[in-house]
Write a protein that holds these residues in place. Structure first.
Motif, PDB file in Angstrom:
ATOM      1  N   GLU A 196      17.878  52.612  23.393  1.00  0.00           N
ATOM      2  CA  GLU A 196      17.554  52.558  24.813  1.00  0.00           C
ATOM      3  C   GLU A 196      18.676  51.877  25.663  1.00  0.00           C
ATOM      4  O   GLU A 196      19.030  52.434  26.763  1.00  0.00           O
ATOM      5  CB  GLU A 196      16.309  51.500  25.184  1.00  0.00           C
ATOM      6  N   ILE A 197      19.476  51.165  24.914  1.00  0.00           N
ATOM      7  CA  ILE A 197      20.706  50.497  25.486  1.00  0.00           C
ATOM      8  C   ILE A 197      21.872  51.634  25.931  1.00  0.00           C
ATOM      9  O   ILE A 197      22.361  51.756  26.935  1.00  0.00           O
ATOM     10  CB  ILE A 197      21.346  49.552  24.737  1.00  0.00           C
ATOM     11  N   LEU A 198      21.983  52.422  24.891  1.00  0.00           N
ATOM     12  CA  LEU A 198      22.806  53.473  25.040  1.00  0.00           C
ATOM     13  C   LEU A 198      22.558  54.694  25.891  1.00  0.00           C
ATOM     14  O   LEU A 198      23.261  55.367  26.464  1.00  0.00           O
ATOM     15  CB  LEU A 198      22.992  54.349  23.646  1.00  0.00           C
ATOM     16  N   ALA A 199      21.247  54.709  26.211  1.00  0.00           N
ATOM     17  CA  ALA A 199      20.663  55.776  27.401  1.00  0.00           C
ATOM     18  C   ALA A 199      21.201  55.670  28.605  1.00  0.00           C
ATOM     19  O   ALA A 199      21.585  54.533  28.844  1.00  0.00           O
ATOM     20  CB  ALA A 199      19.429  56.001  26.934  1.00  0.00           C
ATOM     21  N   ARG A 200      21.021  56.650  29.431  1.00  0.00           N
ATOM     22  CA  ARG A 200      21.199  56.523  30.980  1.00  0.00           C
ATOM     23  C   ARG A 200      20.015  55.883  31.623  1.00  0.00           C
ATOM     24  O   ARG A 200      19.292  56.205  32.050  1.00  0.00           O
ATOM     25  CB  ARG A 200      21.417  57.725  31.521  1.00  0.00           C
ATOM     26  N   ASN A 201      19.901  54.566  31.282  1.00  0.00           N
ATOM     27  CA  ASN A 201      18.801  53.590  31.717  1.00  0.00           C
ATOM     28  C   ASN A 201      19.300  52.956  33.179  1.00  0.00           C
ATOM     29  O   ASN A 201      19.729  51.685  33.169  1.00  0.00           O
ATOM     30  CB  ASN A 201      18.315  52.684  30.722  1.00  0.00           C
ATOM     31  N   TRP A 202      19.446  53.745  34.084  1.00  0.00           N
ATOM     32  CA  TRP A 202      20.176  53.212  35.537  1.00  0.00           C
ATOM     33  C   TRP A 202      19.225  52.949  36.445  1.00  0.00           C
ATOM     34  O   TRP A 202      18.314  53.778  36.663  1.00  0.00           O
ATOM     35  CB  TRP A 202      21.306  54.238  35.772  1.00  0.00           C
ATOM     36  N   ARG A 203      19.788  52.087  37.114  1.00  0.00           N
ATOM     37  CA  ARG A 203      18.877  51.717  38.679  1.00  0.00           C
ATOM     38  C   ARG A 203      19.956  51.928  39.668  1.00  0.00           C
ATOM     39  O   ARG A 203      21.008  51.504  39.681  1.00  0.00           O
ATOM     40  CB  ARG A 203      18.462  50.140  38.704  1.00  0.00           C
ATOM     41  N   TYR A 204      19.621  52.635  40.632  1.00  0.00           N
ATOM     42  CA  TYR A 204      20.221  53.006  41.853  1.00  0.00           C
ATOM     43  C   TYR A 204      20.099  52.308  43.167  1.00  0.00           C
ATOM     44  O   TYR A 204      18.662  51.917  43.457  1.00  0.00           O
ATOM     45  CB  TYR A 204      19.930  54.648  42.202  1.00  0.00           C
ATOM     46  N   THR A 250      15.460  46.567  46.459  1.00  0.00           N
ATOM     47  CA  THR A 250      15.664  46.311  45.216  1.00  0.00           C
ATOM     48  C   THR A 250      16.050  47.681  44.655  1.00  0.00           C
ATOM     49  O   THR A 250      15.919  48.892  45.119  1.00  0.00           O
ATOM     50  CB  THR A 250      14.395  45.889  44.303  1.00  0.00           C
ATOM     51  N   ASP A 251      16.874  47.789  43.477  1.00  0.00           N
ATOM     52  CA  ASP A 251      17.306  48.873  42.881  1.00  0.00           C
ATOM     53  C   ASP A 251      16.084  49.626  42.099  1.00  0.00           C
ATOM     54  O   ASP A 251      15.090  48.988  41.827  1.00  0.00           O
ATOM     55  CB  ASP A 251      18.289  48.499  41.685  1.00  0.00           C
ATOM     56  N   LEU A 252      16.242  51.057  42.457  1.00  0.00           N
ATOM     57  CA  LEU A 252      15.088  51.882  41.810  1.00  0.00           C
ATOM     58  C   LEU A 252      15.638  52.717  40.454  1.00  0.00           C
ATOM     59  O   LEU A 252      16.620  53.369  40.781  1.00  0.00           O
ATOM     60  CB  LEU A 252      14.697  52.703  43.143  1.00  0.00           C
ATOM     61  N   THR A 253      14.868  53.031  39.820  1.00  0.00           N
ATOM     62  CA  THR A 253      14.992  53.772  38.862  1.00  0.00           C
ATOM     63  C   THR A 253      14.815  55.401  39.169  1.00  0.00           C
ATOM     64  O   THR A 253      14.059  55.608  40.424  1.00  0.00           O
ATOM     65  CB  THR A 253      13.995  53.791  37.539  1.00  0.00           C
ATOM     66  N   VAL A 254      15.117  56.343  38.525  1.00  0.00           N
ATOM     67  CA  VAL A 254      14.677  57.931  38.722  1.00  0.00           C
ATOM     68  C   VAL A 254      13.364  58.001  39.009  1.00  0.00           C
ATOM     69  O   VAL A 254      12.957  58.876  39.879  1.00  0.00           O
ATOM     70  CB  VAL A 254      15.391  58.804  38.035  1.00  0.00           C
ATOM     71  N   ALA A 255      12.388  57.602  38.360  1.00  0.00           N
ATOM     72  CA  ALA A 255      11.017  57.825  38.330  1.00  0.00           C
ATOM     73  C   ALA A 255      10.525  57.000  39.644  1.00  0.00           C
ATOM     74  O   ALA A 255       9.724  57.645  40.126  1.00  0.00           O
ATOM     75  CB  ALA A 255      10.360  57.218  37.050  1.00  0.00           C
ATOM     76  N   SER A 259      25.466  53.525  44.551  1.00  0.00           N
ATOM     77  CA  SER A 259      25.816  52.531  43.607  1.00  0.00           C
ATOM     78  C   SER A 259      24.753  52.766  42.367  1.00  0.00           C
ATOM     79  O   SER A 259      23.668  52.703  42.633  1.00  0.00           O
ATOM     80  CB  SER A 259      26.429  51.395  43.951  1.00  0.00           C
ATOM     81  N   PHE A 260      25.266  52.340  41.040  1.00  0.00           N
ATOM     82  CA  PHE A 260      24.172  52.326  40.156  1.00  0.00           C
ATOM     83  C   PHE A 260      24.584  51.004  39.220  1.00  0.00           C
ATOM     84  O   PHE A 260      25.797  50.742  39.082  1.00  0.00           O
ATOM     85  CB  PHE A 260      24.163  53.312  39.407  1.00  0.00           C
ATOM     86  N   ARG A 261      23.707  50.617  38.337  1.00  0.00           N
ATOM     87  CA  ARG A 261      23.871  49.659  37.508  1.00  0.00           C
ATOM     88  C   ARG A 261      22.893  50.040  36.359  1.00  0.00           C
ATOM     89  O   ARG A 261      21.963  50.637  36.284  1.00  0.00           O
ATOM     90  CB  ARG A 261      23.699  48.178  37.849  1.00  0.00           C
ATOM     91  N   SER A 262      23.447  49.508  34.987  1.00  0.00           N
ATOM     92  CA  SER A 262      22.716  49.959  33.800  1.00  0.00           C
ATOM     93  C   SER A 262      21.517  48.865  33.673  1.00  0.00           C
ATOM     94  O   SER A 262      21.642  47.655  33.914  1.00  0.00           O
ATOM     95  CB  SER A 262      23.485  49.912  32.591  1.00  0.00           C
ATOM     96  N   ASP A 263      20.216  49.173  33.567  1.00  0.00           N
ATOM     97  CA  ASP A 263      18.880  48.331  33.517  1.00  0.00           C
ATOM     98  C   ASP A 263      18.506  48.188  31.884  1.00  0.00           C
ATOM     99  O   ASP A 263      18.048  49.079  31.256  1.00  0.00           O
ATOM    100  CB  ASP A 263      17.923  49.021  34.303  1.00  0.00           C
ATOM    101  N   THR A 264      19.168  47.025  31.563  1.00  0.00           N
ATOM    102  CA  THR A 264      18.701  46.684  29.951  1.00  0.00           C
ATOM    103  C   THR A 264      17.543  45.579  29.971  1.00  0.00           C
ATOM    104  O   THR A 264      17.272  45.096  28.860  1.00  0.00           O
ATOM    105  CB  THR A 264      19.900  45.737  29.333  1.00  0.00           C
TER     106      THR A 264
END
Length: 530
Positions: free
Chosen positions: A81-89, A31-36, A68-73
């Motif tokens: 929170e939508i405008l922030a860099r809330n990405w999953r890699y 699965t895609d993972l966040t930075v944390a 590659s990354f996608r925005s996680d909303t």
């Protein structure tokens, strides 16, 4: 740069260990993972990186095309929170290929696999069967049945196994044969590799490649039809036709041409491997000669000559050289030459001839020149030395026990007094720490306590040491003196020791009734002078 070469960049950066650890986490996740989540997975594997540093490394991997990354909303509750860099890699396909290439090829130690001769036999037999079945008549797709397709699949599956093993063996051979400074173990590996493959595998490859090449010449008009039949028999033929997937090996005419080039009797992989075997032989012989001349297989004379060259001095080097070549009138075959006009160091071939005595001819030792005599048995001498060492150690321990059990001023025997004197001299060397000086020697510690009055005494049977204004206390290193020794100092006042050196005097002492020596004229001196 439009291809995937840019993705390999993270393997050669200074921070490659951090990039590789991050790619391991992404490549192993489904699965895609966040930075944390990535930082937590790194900490679990023993790599601790700050979340901001992980995000910085992910941005670099994203620029290289490895991630590659996608925005996680999905968990966003506010517009901010939508405008922030809330990405999953996740790892990109190119990044996964590079990471697997690193783990499977670059990270591990390359070991030569056994070349599967069974796979070669299987390839040759199936190609000859295909050539026998399809060689007669014009190419026709109607003649390609299920047995032909099974033979095609077996040929390319076995070829993959054979090619991977042969490439690994060739790489190992190149790495060993191109080096002159191999140690004895690696030279033996090269020797075993050459002997093993040169006698059996190379011969099998040469004969098998010739038979496979002859069968492929017969099948060459059928390459296109065989490739198309392999694609038509595949369960993913629609995706292959649409270009979404590539056909497995054997599904393209280029695969058959590559197979024919692999088995070429002049320029194919098997021919190149045999040629590398032949070229590796001189390197193996050079390493064996070097090890034979420099290792333990050399003679005593050659080692002595090497030692003479290493210590080439006007005195020692010449002496070792003369002893090595044996150019002494009284050493050469226990005889003396008649000629006196020879040089100082004549060669053995050009030197004077000496008749060998009868006794040396009859009972003399035969064998290669330079071999030394067998080492003598010194087991008894070693046992005597060990016994003497143990006896001395036991006597020293008894002396230490006697000193530790005594009180200041008590007479000691000679061995105990000498052990106490060594500790006392060590204490006299040290600088004062308040009213005390402490030194250790041979497992015994001595503390000189400064009282400013009186005279401390170390009594031996024939001598004694006088210490004006100081009392010696003996104890174990790191521990306090015994209760009896401290009781002897009850009522004695101590003051800081202002002297830089400890005054002492060693005087003869023949009997307990010898009168006390006047210490008024003692001259302070260093322990070394005393």
């Amino acid at each position: 740069m439009t291809d995937a070469r840019k993705v390999v960049g993270y393997l050669v950066r200074p921070e490659s260990s951090e990039y590789i650890a991050i790619m391991d986490v992404l490549e192993g996740s489904v699965t895609d993972l966040t930075v944390a989540e990535i930082a937590a997975a790194l900490a679990t594997s023993g790599v601790r990186l700050d979340a901001r540093l992980v995000e910085k490394r992910l941005d670099a991997l994203k620029d290289m095309g490895a991630v590659s990354f996608r925005s996680d909303t999905s968990h966003a509750r506010r517009y901010a929170e939508i405008l922030a860099r809330n990405w999953r890699y996740t790892a990109s396909p190119a990044g996964r290929h590079v990471q697997r290439f690193y783990r499977q090829v670059l990270a591990g130690t390359v070991t030569a696999r056994e070349i599967p001769i069974v796979s070669l036999s299987r390839i040759v037999s199936h190609l000859e069967q295909l050539a026998t079945a399809l060689g007669k008549g014009e190419p026709d797709a109607g003649r390609l049945d299920a047995a032909v397709l099974d033979a095609v699949s077996t040929v390319f599956t076995s070829h993959d196994d054979l090619d991977a093993a042969l490439v690994g063996a060739e790489d190992a051979l190149i790495g060993l044969a191109d080096r002159f400074d191999l140690d004895e173990e690696r030279t033996n590996d090269l020797k075993g590799l050459l002997v093993d493959y040169a006698t059996r595998v190379a011969a099998e490859l040469d004969s098998g490649s010739a038979r496979a090449a002859a069968a492929l010449v017969v099948l060459r008009p059928w390459f296109g039809l065989l490739a198309q039949a392999a694609v038509d028999a595949s369960q993913a033929r629609d995706l292959i036709a649409a270009g979404a997937l590539s056909a497995s090996r054997g599904g393209r005419a280029e695969d058959w041409e590559g197979l024919r080039a692999w088995f070429d009797t002049r320029t194919g992989r098997a021919a190149r491997f045999s040629l590398r075997l032949v070229r590796a032989l001189p390197g193996m012989h050079a390493n064996l000669r070097r090890l034979h001349s420099s290792a333990g297989t050399a003679s005593t004379r050659s080692r002595a000559l090497a030692l003479a060259r290493a210590v080439l001095t006007p005195e020692i080097g010449v002496q070792i050289f003369q002893a090595a070549v044996g150019d002494h009138s009284w050493r050469k075959f226990y005889g003396q030459a008649d000629e006196d006009d020879t040089g100082r160091n004549p060669s053995w071939r050009g030197g004077p001839q000496v008749p060998v005595p009868i006794l040396l001819r009859t009972v003399g030792r035969s064998g290669p020149r330079g071999r030394g005599a067998a080492p003598r048995d010194d087991t008894a001498a070693k046992a005597q030395v060990a016994e003497a060492r143990a006896r001395r150690q036991a006597g020293h321990q008894r002396a230490l026990a006697a000193v530790l059990a005594s009180v200041p001023g008590q007479p000691l025997d000679e061995a105990a007094a000498r052990a106490a004197l060594a500790a006392l001299m060590a204490a006299a060397r040290t600088a004062a720490n308040g009213p005390r000086r402490t030194g250790t020697s041979g497992g015994l510690a001595c503390t000189l306590v400064h009282t400013g009055s009186g005279t401390g005494i170390l009594n031996a049977p024939t001598w004694r040491v006088l210490l004006p204004g100081r009392i010696p206390l003996f104890h174990q290193p790191g521990q306090r003196p015994s209760t009896a020794a401290l009781a002897a100092l009850a009522g004695t006042t101590t003051t800081d020791d202002p002297s830089a050196h400890t005054p002492l005097r060693i005087t003869p002492h023949t009997s307990p009734n010898t009168p006390e020596v006047d210490t008024s004229d003692l001259i302070p001196r260093q322990e070394g002078a005393a």
